[in-house]
Design a protein around this motif. Structure first.
Motif, mmCIF file in Angstrom:
data_model
loop_
_atom_site.group_PDB
_atom_site.id
_atom_site.type_symbol
_atom_site.label_atom_id
_atom_site.label_comp_id
_atom_site.label_asym_id
_atom_site.label_seq_id
_atom_site.Cartn_x
_atom_site.Cartn_y
_atom_site.Cartn_z
ATOM 1 N N THR A 276 67.465 61.813 34.634
ATOM 2 C CA THR A 276 66.188 62.405 34.251
ATOM 3 C C THR A 276 65.148 62.245 35.345
ATOM 4 O O THR A 276 64.939 61.137 35.862
ATOM 5 C CB THR A 276 65.654 61.741 32.962
ATOM 6 N N ASP B 78 76.262 70.849 37.668
ATOM 7 C CA ASP B 78 75.030 70.148 37.301
ATOM 8 C C ASP B 78 74.220 69.774 38.533
ATOM 9 O O ASP B 78 72.986 69.883 38.539
ATOM 10 C CB ASP B 78 75.359 68.900 36.489
ATOM 11 N N ALA C 278 61.908 73.618 42.404
ATOM 12 C CA ALA C 278 60.962 74.478 41.695
ATOM 13 C C ALA C 278 59.771 73.716 41.120
ATOM 14 O O ALA C 278 58.789 74.331 40.699
ATOM 15 C CB ALA C 278 61.682 75.210 40.560
ATOM 16 N N LEU C 279 59.830 72.398 41.117
ATOM 17 C CA LEU C 279 58.762 71.608 40.502
ATOM 18 C C LEU C 279 57.515 71.574 41.386
ATOM 19 O O LEU C 279 57.600 71.380 42.597
ATOM 20 C CB LEU C 279 59.235 70.170 40.266
ATOM 21 N N ARG D 152 62.751 65.991 32.577
ATOM 22 C CA ARG D 152 63.447 67.092 33.255
ATOM 23 C C ARG D 152 64.891 66.666 33.509
ATOM 24 O O ARG D 152 65.140 65.717 34.275
ATOM 25 C CB ARG D 152 62.785 67.412 34.592
ATOM 26 N N LYS E 145 72.354 72.838 39.714
ATOM 27 C CA LYS E 145 71.189 73.090 38.853
ATOM 28 C C LYS E 145 70.074 72.089 39.131
ATOM 29 O O LYS E 145 68.895 72.435 39.114
ATOM 30 C CB LYS E 145 71.601 73.013 37.384
ATOM 31 N N THR E 146 70.467 70.845 39.392
ATOM 32 C CA THR E 146 69.477 69.804 39.677
ATOM 33 C C THR E 146 68.651 70.149 40.902
ATOM 34 O O THR E 146 67.414 70.041 40.891
ATOM 35 C CB THR E 146 70.173 68.443 39.870
ATOM 36 N N GLU F 174 68.114 73.070 42.167
ATOM 37 C CA GLU F 174 67.274 74.221 41.829
ATOM 38 C C GLU F 174 66.033 73.763 41.074
ATOM 39 O O GLU F 174 64.912 74.223 41.344
ATOM 40 C CB GLU F 174 68.069 75.223 40.982
ATOM 41 N N THR F 175 66.219 72.849 40.130
ATOM 42 C CA THR F 175 65.107 72.330 39.345
ATOM 43 C C THR F 175 64.123 71.565 40.212
ATOM 44 O O THR F 175 62.907 71.785 40.149
ATOM 45 C CB THR F 175 65.625 71.411 38.218
ATOM 46 N N ASP G 264 65.974 68.160 27.194
ATOM 47 C CA ASP G 264 65.432 68.647 28.452
ATOM 48 C C ASP G 264 64.123 69.388 28.192
ATOM 49 O O ASP G 264 64.046 70.257 27.329
ATOM 50 C CB ASP G 264 66.444 69.581 29.119
ATOM 51 N N GLY G 265 63.073 69.016 28.904
ATOM 52 C CA GLY G 265 61.778 69.659 28.759
ATOM 53 C C GLY G 265 60.899 69.064 27.676
ATOM 54 O O GLY G 265 59.744 69.487 27.520
ATOM 55 N N THR H 105 68.026 66.402 35.282
ATOM 56 C CA THR H 105 68.509 66.640 36.655
ATOM 57 C C THR H 105 69.844 65.910 36.785
ATOM 58 O O THR H 105 69.960 64.883 37.456
ATOM 59 C CB THR H 105 67.479 66.149 37.697
#
Length: 280
Positions: free
Chosen positions: A170, A211, A221-222, A160, A214-215, A217-218, A146-147, A162
Motif C-alpha cells: 500500500t 501487479d 500518475a500520483l 493506494r 500496474k503499480t 502506472e499508479t 483500494d482507494g 501498489t
C-alpha cells in the motif's frame, strides 16, 4: 550468493541493516505529519485533535523506539487510534500486535494483505529463506479497499494499492498544509523486486508481474510534493533531515526525486522480468 543477488537486483533494503534499529531524531515533515521511525525503517505519525494515526509498526524491537519518538515530539503514544502499514513484511508490521496492545488502536490493513497479517507465519513463503513473513499475527479490525479513505480529526489518508512487493502493498497519500499551502504527501509502500522473487510462473502469486506494471502506472500518475517511503533510504531521508532549517524551503518537497526513484525501480523490475522470461 544472497548478497550477490541482492546487489544484482539493486535492492539495498532487502537485507537487515543496523540502521533498522538505530534511533533517529523524530521530526516534523510538514503540517501534522511527523517521522517517528528509525534511521531506515520509516514510521509516520499523523497527529490530530481526535487522536493519532501511525503508519508502520516496524520490527518487534522497534516499538520502544517508536514510542520514545512519539513522546519526544510531545504526543501521547496511547492517543494512537488507528494503526496502518505499508505491507505485510516483518520489517513493517512485526510490532503491530504490541502497539495494538499498548494503545488499543484499531488495526486497518488493505484486504489483499489482511490474511497474511492475521496468519503471521502460516502463509507459505514466496521469498524462499527470507523471514519477511515471520512475525506475530495480529487481528485486523478493518479490511480496506483500494482507494478507501482513512479519516480522523480532519486528516484524510487514501490507501493506494501498489501490489507486487506483496499482494497488498500500500502506498499512502494525504494532503497536509504547510504555511497555508496544501502539499501532496506520497508514502511509497515498496516498488522493489527482492532477491528470490519469482516474476514468471509464480504459482503462489500468478499475477505478480502484472501487479508490478500496474503499480508503476499508479505511482507515476500520483500528484506529489512530499516524497516519502516505507524505508528512509527510498527518499534519502537522512540527508534531507540534515538540511532542515538550514535552507529556504522544505527539503522533503522533492517531486523530481520521486519521479527519478520510481523510474529507477521500474527499470530494475523490467530488467529482472526480462531476465526471468528469457530463462523460461
Amino acid at each position: 550468493m544472497f548478497l550477490f543477488l541482492l546487489n544484482f537486483c539493486g535492492v539495498a533494503v532487502a537485507q537487515p541493516s543496523a540502521k533498522w534499529t538505530e534511533a533517529f531524531p523524530p521530526h516534523k515533515i510538514a503540517g501534522n505529519l511527523y517521522y517517528v521511525g528509525s534511521a531506515d525503517l520509516a514510521s509516520y505519525l499523523i497527529a490530530t485533535p481526535e487522536g493519532h494515526i501511525l503508519i508502520n509498526s516496524s520490527l518487534e524491537e522497534s516499538v520502544p523506539l517508536i514510542r520514545a519518538s512519539v513522546e519526544k515530539l510531545g504526543f501521547k503514544f496511547t492517543d494512537i487510534k488507528i494503526l496502518l502499514i505499508s505491507h505485510a513484511h516483518s520489517d513493517h508490521c512485526a510490532g503491530s500486535a504490541e502497539i495494538v496492545k499498548q494503545t488499543g488502536a484499531k488495526y486497518w490493513v488493505i484486504e489483499q494483505d489482511a490474511d497474511a497479517v492475521e496468519n503471521g507465519t502460516t502463509e507459505k513463503q514466496r521469498l524462499g529463506k527470507g523471514d519477511y513473513r515471520q512475525f506475530p499475527p495480529a487481528k485486523v479490525d478493518r479490511r480496506l479497499k483500494d482507494g478507501e479513505e482513512v479519516k480522523l480529526g480532519g486528516s484524510v489518508l487514501v490507501a493506494r494499492l501498489t501490489a507486487g512487493h506483496t499482494q497488498g502493498c500500500t502506498t499512502w497519500t494525504m494532503k497536509v498544509e504547510e504555511q497555508g499551502k496544501p502539499l501532496n504527501a506520497v508514502i511509497i509502500g515498496s516498488p522493489n523486486v527482492n532477491p528470490g522473487y519469482v516474476l514468471v510462473g509464480n504459482k503462489n502469486y500468478p499475477g505478480i508481474a502484472t501487479d508490478y506494471v500496474k503499480t508503476f502506472e499508479t505511482l507515476k500518475a500520483l500528484p506529489v510534493d512530499l516524497f516519502l517511503g516505507a524505508h528512509g533510504v527510498y527518499y534519502d531521508m537522512e540527508a534531507k533531515y540534515a538540511r532542515l532549517g538550514k535552507e529556504e524551503g522544505n527539503p522533503f518537497v522533492d517531486p523530481a526525486g520521486y519521479l527519478r526513484y520510481v523510474e529507477d525501480r521500474e527499470g530494475a523490475f523490467r530488467k529482472e522480468w526480462e531476465k526471468q522470461k528469457g530463462s523460461k
